[in-house]
Design a protein around this motif. Structure first.
Motif, short mmCIF file in Angstrom:
data_model
loop_
_atom_site.label_atom_id
_atom_site.label_comp_id
_atom_site.label_asym_id
_atom_site.label_seq_id
_atom_site.Cartn_x
_atom_site.Cartn_y
_atom_site.Cartn_z
N GLU A 68 0.80 -1.23 0.00
CA GLU A 68 0.00 0.00 0.00
C GLU A 68 0.83 1.28 0.00
O GLU A 68 0.49 2.22 -0.73
CB GLU A 68 -0.98 0.00 1.19
CG GLU A 68 -1.97 1.14 1.12
CD GLU A 68 -3.06 1.02 2.17
OE1 GLU A 68 -3.82 1.99 2.35
OE2 GLU A 68 -3.16 -0.05 2.80
N PRO A 69 1.92 1.38 0.75
CA PRO A 69 2.72 2.62 0.71
C PRO A 69 3.32 2.92 -0.66
O PRO A 69 3.78 4.04 -0.90
CB PRO A 69 3.82 2.36 1.74
CG PRO A 69 3.27 1.32 2.65
CD PRO A 69 2.44 0.44 1.76
N LEU A 70 3.30 1.94 -1.57
CA LEU A 70 3.91 2.12 -2.89
C LEU A 70 2.88 2.42 -3.97
O LEU A 70 3.25 2.67 -5.13
CB LEU A 70 4.68 0.86 -3.28
CG LEU A 70 5.85 0.45 -2.39
CD1 LEU A 70 6.32 -0.96 -2.73
CD2 LEU A 70 7.00 1.44 -2.52
N PHE A 71 1.59 2.43 -3.63
CA PHE A 71 0.54 2.52 -4.64
C PHE A 71 0.59 3.81 -5.46
O PHE A 71 0.09 3.85 -6.59
CB PHE A 71 -0.84 2.37 -4.01
CG PHE A 71 -1.22 0.93 -3.71
CD1 PHE A 71 -0.60 -0.12 -4.37
CD2 PHE A 71 -2.20 0.64 -2.78
CE1 PHE A 71 -0.94 -1.44 -4.10
CE2 PHE A 71 -2.56 -0.67 -2.51
CZ PHE A 71 -1.93 -1.71 -3.17
N ASP A 72 1.16 4.88 -4.90
CA ASP A 72 1.19 6.14 -5.64
C ASP A 72 2.38 6.23 -6.59
O ASP A 72 2.50 7.21 -7.33
CB ASP A 72 1.22 7.32 -4.67
CG ASP A 72 2.50 7.36 -3.83
OD1 ASP A 72 3.06 6.28 -3.56
OD2 ASP A 72 2.93 8.47 -3.46
N LYS A 73 3.23 5.21 -6.61
CA LYS A 73 4.41 5.23 -7.47
C LYS A 73 4.08 4.65 -8.85
O LYS A 73 3.30 3.70 -8.95
CB LYS A 73 5.55 4.39 -6.87
CG LYS A 73 5.89 4.73 -5.43
CD LYS A 73 6.46 6.12 -5.29
CE LYS A 73 6.81 6.40 -3.82
NZ LYS A 73 7.22 7.81 -3.63
N PRO A 74 4.69 5.19 -9.90
CA PRO A 74 4.57 4.52 -11.20
C PRO A 74 5.34 3.20 -11.17
O PRO A 74 6.42 3.11 -10.57
CB PRO A 74 5.21 5.51 -12.17
CG PRO A 74 6.11 6.35 -11.33
CD PRO A 74 5.48 6.43 -9.97
N VAL A 75 4.76 2.19 -11.79
CA VAL A 75 5.36 0.86 -11.81
C VAL A 75 5.79 0.52 -13.23
O VAL A 75 5.04 0.72 -14.19
CB VAL A 75 4.37 -0.20 -11.29
CG1 VAL A 75 4.88 -1.61 -11.56
CG2 VAL A 75 4.11 -0.02 -9.81
N PHE A 76 7.00 -0.02 -13.34
CA PHE A 76 7.50 -0.51 -14.62
C PHE A 76 7.69 -2.02 -14.48
O PHE A 76 8.53 -2.47 -13.69
CB PHE A 76 8.81 0.18 -14.99
CG PHE A 76 8.64 1.66 -15.23
CD1 PHE A 76 8.32 2.14 -16.49
CD2 PHE A 76 8.78 2.56 -14.19
CE1 PHE A 76 8.13 3.49 -16.72
CE2 PHE A 76 8.60 3.93 -14.39
CZ PHE A 76 8.27 4.39 -15.67
N ALA A 77 6.87 -2.77 -15.22
CA ALA A 77 6.88 -4.23 -15.11
C ALA A 77 7.58 -4.84 -16.31
O ALA A 77 7.53 -4.30 -17.42
CB ALA A 77 5.45 -4.75 -15.02
N VAL A 78 8.20 -5.98 -16.09
CA VAL A 78 8.99 -6.62 -17.15
C VAL A 78 8.12 -7.07 -18.32
O VAL A 78 8.59 -7.10 -19.47
CB VAL A 78 9.80 -7.79 -16.58
CG1 VAL A 78 8.88 -8.94 -16.18
CG2 VAL A 78 10.86 -8.27 -17.55
N GLY A 79 6.85 -7.40 -18.05
CA GLY A 79 5.99 -7.88 -19.12
C GLY A 79 4.52 -7.72 -18.76
O GLY A 79 4.17 -7.23 -17.67
#
Length: 243
Positions: A68-79
């Motif tokens: 939950e503390p990371l939900f505001d971050k943009p995520v870059f996923a491998v696939g």
């Protein structure tokens, strides 16, 4: 046509279900089990983005109530698969790369992330994201949040099936799984029989240990994704059965 799936749970069962929908029977023999690692994560406000190369990292963080503390971050996923899992768990800004570490590094670099990148990962890494992004001036903080623990033996039914040449093919999704398999079947499959056992692999990197141990009937997915593995499995099954 019966195949053997070597990937860990719960992914092994998901693959089995998708193969069953294609009328391909499969047995499951997971060669690794995920264990979450204890430890304190760095404060999330120090990061501009999150990088993900595995759904196992998401599962580990979810099970330790650390997402939950990371939900505001943009995520870059491998696939796409890891991106889908991130969205399902609550991340709103998710970008999927093309399935490889190199494509993930390129995607992050092109996004011009304005700060350090948090990379929750497994204890055993197959690539170095921090090294890949260093030339772009980006700092990556890699934190092991889970470990894939190798099994010490194959399940008895899998051993019996391999010894009797009952499997039309074996599926491999990671290099480490392939390495473990080669170790565990050293006394089960004779060298001559290894050359006759088809192995369906996610990539050349995954296939390398198998080739080194004389498994020469290697089929490579044309893209490092579950969809490509299933398409290849279906095409192979149809070719072998003439259906």
């Amino acid at each position: 046509m019966r195949m053997l799936i070597t990937r860990p749970e719960p992914d092994a069962q998901a693959t089995r279900d998708r193969l069953a929908a294609l009328d391909i029977a499969a047995d499951i023999a997971p060669l690794m089990t995920r264990q979450n690692l204890p430890g304190h994560l760095p404060p999330p406000d120090g990061f501009a983005a999150v990088a993900l190369t595995s759904t196992n990292a998401l599962r580990a963080l979810s099970e330790t109530a650390s997402l939950e503390p990371l939900f505001d971050k943009p995520v870059f996923a491998v696939g796409d698969r890891t991106a889908h899992e991130a969205r399902q768990l609550g991340f709103a800004r998710v970008t999927a790369a093309d399935g490889t570490l190199e494509s993930l590094a390129t995607t992050i670099a092109l996004a011009r992330v304005g700060g350090p990148v948090f990379y929750p990962a497994g204890k055993h890494l197959s690539g170095d994201l921090a090294h890949a992004l260093a030339p772009h001036g980006l700092m990556v903080v890699t934190v092991p949040v889970y470990e894939m623990v190798a099994e010490t033996a194959l399940a008895a039914d899998a051993i019996a099936g391999l010894a009797a040449s009952a499997f039309g093919a074996v599926l491999f999704y990671s290099r480490r799984t392939a390495e473990i398999f080669c170790t565990l079947v050293a006394d089960v499959i004779a060298p001559a029989d290894r050359r006759n056992l088809p192995v369906i692999c996610l990539s050349e990197n995954v296939a390398a240990p198998l080739l080194n141990h004389h498994f020469s009937r290697v089929l490579l997915a044309d893209h490092p994704s579950e969809e490509a593995m299933l398409a290849l499995s279906l095409a192979f099954a149809r070719e072998q059965t003439g259906s």
